[in-house]
Write an enzyme that holds these catalytic residues in place. Structure first.
Site, PDB file in Angstrom:
ATOM      1  N   PRO A  10       0.918  -1.229  -0.007  1.00  0.00           N
ATOM      2  CA  PRO A  10      -0.132   0.011   0.176  1.00  0.00           C
ATOM      3  C   PRO A  10       0.804   1.316  -0.099  1.00  0.00           C
ATOM      4  CG  PRO A  10      -0.294  -1.300   2.273  1.00  0.00           C
ATOM      5  CD  PRO A  10       0.623  -2.074   1.116  1.00  0.00           C
ATOM      6  N   ASN A  11       0.239   2.176  -0.641  1.00  0.00           N
ATOM      7  CA  ASN A  11       0.753   3.753  -0.882  1.00  0.00           C
ATOM      8  C   ASN A  11       2.247   3.664  -1.736  1.00  0.00           C
ATOM      9  OD1 ASN A  11      -1.091   4.893   0.802  1.00  0.00           O
ATOM     10  ND2 ASN A  11      -0.286   3.808   2.455  1.00  0.00           N
ATOM     11  N   ARG A  18       5.215  10.863  -2.371  1.00  0.00           N
ATOM     12  CA  ARG A  18       4.978  10.551  -0.974  1.00  0.00           C
ATOM     13  C   ARG A  18       6.371  10.791   0.009  1.00  0.00           C
ATOM     14  NH1 ARG A  18       4.919   4.493   1.289  1.00  0.00           N
ATOM     15  NH2 ARG A  18       4.107   4.807   3.354  1.00  0.00           N
ATOM     16  N   TYR A  23      11.373   8.524   1.421  1.00  0.00           N
ATOM     17  CA  TYR A  23      11.501   7.783   0.459  1.00  0.00           C
ATOM     18  C   TYR A  23      11.853   8.083  -0.857  1.00  0.00           C
ATOM     19  CZ  TYR A  23       8.209   5.414   3.720  1.00  0.00           C
ATOM     20  OH  TYR A  23       7.654   4.705   4.605  1.00  0.00           O
ATOM     21  N   ASN A  75       7.695  -5.830  -1.000  1.00  0.00           N
ATOM     22  CA  ASN A  75       7.633  -4.718  -0.040  1.00  0.00           C
ATOM     23  C   ASN A  75       6.325  -4.601   0.658  1.00  0.00           C
ATOM     24  OD1 ASN A  75       7.700  -2.440   1.369  1.00  0.00           O
ATOM     25  ND2 ASN A  75       8.828  -1.297   0.004  1.00  0.00           N
ATOM     26  N   ALA A  78       3.037  -0.747   4.750  1.00  0.00           N
ATOM     27  CA  ALA A  78       2.475  -0.682   6.344  1.00  0.00           C
ATOM     28  C   ALA A  78       2.024  -2.290   6.629  1.00  0.00           C
ATOM     29  CB  ALA A  78       1.464   0.247   6.200  1.00  0.00           C
ATOM     30  N   HIS A  81       4.210  -4.720   9.128  1.00  0.00           N
ATOM     31  CA  HIS A  81       3.967  -4.614  10.656  1.00  0.00           C
ATOM     32  C   HIS A  81       2.668  -5.091  11.151  1.00  0.00           C
ATOM     33  CE1 HIS A  81       7.374  -2.062   9.434  1.00  0.00           C
ATOM     34  NE2 HIS A  81       6.461  -1.221   8.944  1.00  0.00           N
ATOM     35  N   ASP A  88       1.233 -15.617   6.449  1.00  0.00           N
ATOM     36  CA  ASP A  88       0.479 -17.008   6.240  1.00  0.00           C
ATOM     37  C   ASP A  88       0.764 -17.346   4.686  1.00  0.00           C
ATOM     38  OD1 ASP A  88       0.433 -17.282   9.112  1.00  0.00           O
ATOM     39  OD2 ASP A  88      -1.759 -17.189   8.990  1.00  0.00           O
ATOM     40  N   GLU A  99      12.097 -10.098   1.592  1.00  0.00           N
ATOM     41  CA  GLU A  99      11.326  -8.927   1.780  1.00  0.00           C
ATOM     42  C   GLU A  99      12.084  -7.567   1.715  1.00  0.00           C
ATOM     43  OE1 GLU A  99       8.753  -8.929   5.507  1.00  0.00           O
ATOM     44  OE2 GLU A  99       9.944  -7.015   6.227  1.00  0.00           O
ATOM     45  N   HIS A 101      12.624  -3.109   1.758  1.00  0.00           N
ATOM     46  CA  HIS A 101      12.137  -1.860   2.229  1.00  0.00           C
ATOM     47  C   HIS A 101      13.043  -0.769   1.789  1.00  0.00           C
ATOM     48  CE1 HIS A 101       9.134  -3.714   4.827  1.00  0.00           C
ATOM     49  NE2 HIS A 101      10.076  -4.414   5.394  1.00  0.00           N
ATOM     50  N   ARG A 108      13.697   3.732  12.318  1.00  0.00           N
ATOM     51  CA  ARG A 108      12.533   4.840  12.044  1.00  0.00           C
ATOM     52  C   ARG A 108      11.544   4.535  13.683  1.00  0.00           C
ATOM     53  NH1 ARG A 108       9.482   4.503   6.723  1.00  0.00           N
ATOM     54  NH2 ARG A 108       8.403   6.238   7.539  1.00  0.00           N
ATOM     55  N   ARG A 112       7.877   0.193  13.579  1.00  0.00           N
ATOM     56  CA  ARG A 112       8.320  -0.125  12.321  1.00  0.00           C
ATOM     57  C   ARG A 112       9.335  -1.180  12.527  1.00  0.00           C
ATOM     58  NH1 ARG A 112       5.922   3.125   8.405  1.00  0.00           N
ATOM     59  NH2 ARG A 112       5.597   5.392   9.271  1.00  0.00           N
TER      60      ARG A 112
HETATM   61  C1  DQA Z   1       8.343   0.926   3.740  1.00  0.00           C
HETATM   62  C2  DQA Z   1       8.318   1.017   5.158  1.00  0.00           C
HETATM   63  C3  DQA Z   1       7.195   0.696   6.133  1.00  0.00           C
HETATM   64  O1  DQA Z   1       7.207   0.932   7.540  1.00  0.00           O
HETATM   65  C4  DQA Z   1       6.016   1.835   5.475  1.00  0.00           C
HETATM   66  O2  DQA Z   1       4.733   1.398   6.123  1.00  0.00           O
HETATM   67  C5  DQA Z   1       5.952   1.908   4.164  1.00  0.00           C
HETATM   68  C6  DQA Z   1       7.314   1.756   3.299  1.00  0.00           C
HETATM   69  C7  DQA Z   1       9.645   0.945   3.118  1.00  0.00           C
HETATM   70  O3  DQA Z   1       9.932   0.734   1.763  1.00  0.00           O
HETATM   71  O4  DQA Z   1      10.550   1.724   3.453  1.00  0.00           O
HETATM   72  O5  DQA Z   1       5.030   2.174   3.362  1.00  0.00           O
HETATM   73  O6  DQA Z   1       7.841  -0.772   3.524  1.00  0.00           O
END
Ligand code: DQA
Length: 146
Positions: A10-11, A18, A23, A75, A78, A81, A88, A99, A101, A108, A112
């Site tokens: 998400p996002n 953003r 980022y 990735n 959010a 967490h 699962d 994974e 990030h 942070r 997180r």
């Molecule tokens: C993130 C880190 C997460 O805590 C955050 O919610 C994100 C981006 C990162 O790529 O640094 O949306 O996954």
């Protein structure tokens, strides 16, 4: 040809605009292009997917074996967490999963620092901006080639 699935949570569709101090200004399209370039160099086929919806991500992971993928780079954003469902799903399909990030989640806010999904993954790359994805993809390719 080896097929690797890249999932953006998400996002991440908002990257570029953003919270640029966290980022950076690279967009999701630019990250995907960078990954395509790396995939080509290693003769790997890539599919990229972004969703803001937990269930869509779970469904995509659940279909990944049937869809012919050999590994996943994710990735979870959010959902990292919070999402037992994504963790699962990763455990269920048993594909090697990395994974990633953009930011260093351990430098942070405290909430997180915990990743729900990382224990189900082969490993985690955190803190190198868009290069985290490239490192994650290289790790996934290496695991598949072992
Ligand atoms: C993130 C880190 C997460 O805590 C955050 O919610 C994100 C981006 C990162 O790529 O640094 O949306 O996954």
């Amino acid at each position: 040809m080896t097929k690797i699935l890249v999932i953006h949570g998400p996002n991440l569709n908002l990257l570029g605009a953003r919270e640029t101090s966290v980022y950076g200004t690279v967009t999701l399209d630019e990250i995907n292009r960078l990954l395509e370039k790396t995939a080509k160099e290693y003769s790997v086929e890539l599919a990229t997917f972004q969703s803001n919806h937990e269930g869509d991500i779970v469904d995509t992971i659940g279909r990944s074996v049937k869809d012919g993928f050999s590994a996943i780079v994710i990735n979870p954003a959010a959902y990292t967490h919070t999402s037992v469902a994504i963790r699962d799903a990763i455990s269920a399909v048993k594909l090697p999963t990395v994974e990633v990030h953009l930011s260093n989640i351990y430098a942070r806010e405290e909430f997180r620092h915990q990743s729900m999904s990382a224990p189900a993954c082969a490993g985690q790359v955190s803190g190198f901006g868009p290069y985290s994805y490239v490192l994650g993809l290289l790790a996934a390719i290496d695991i598949v080639n072992q």
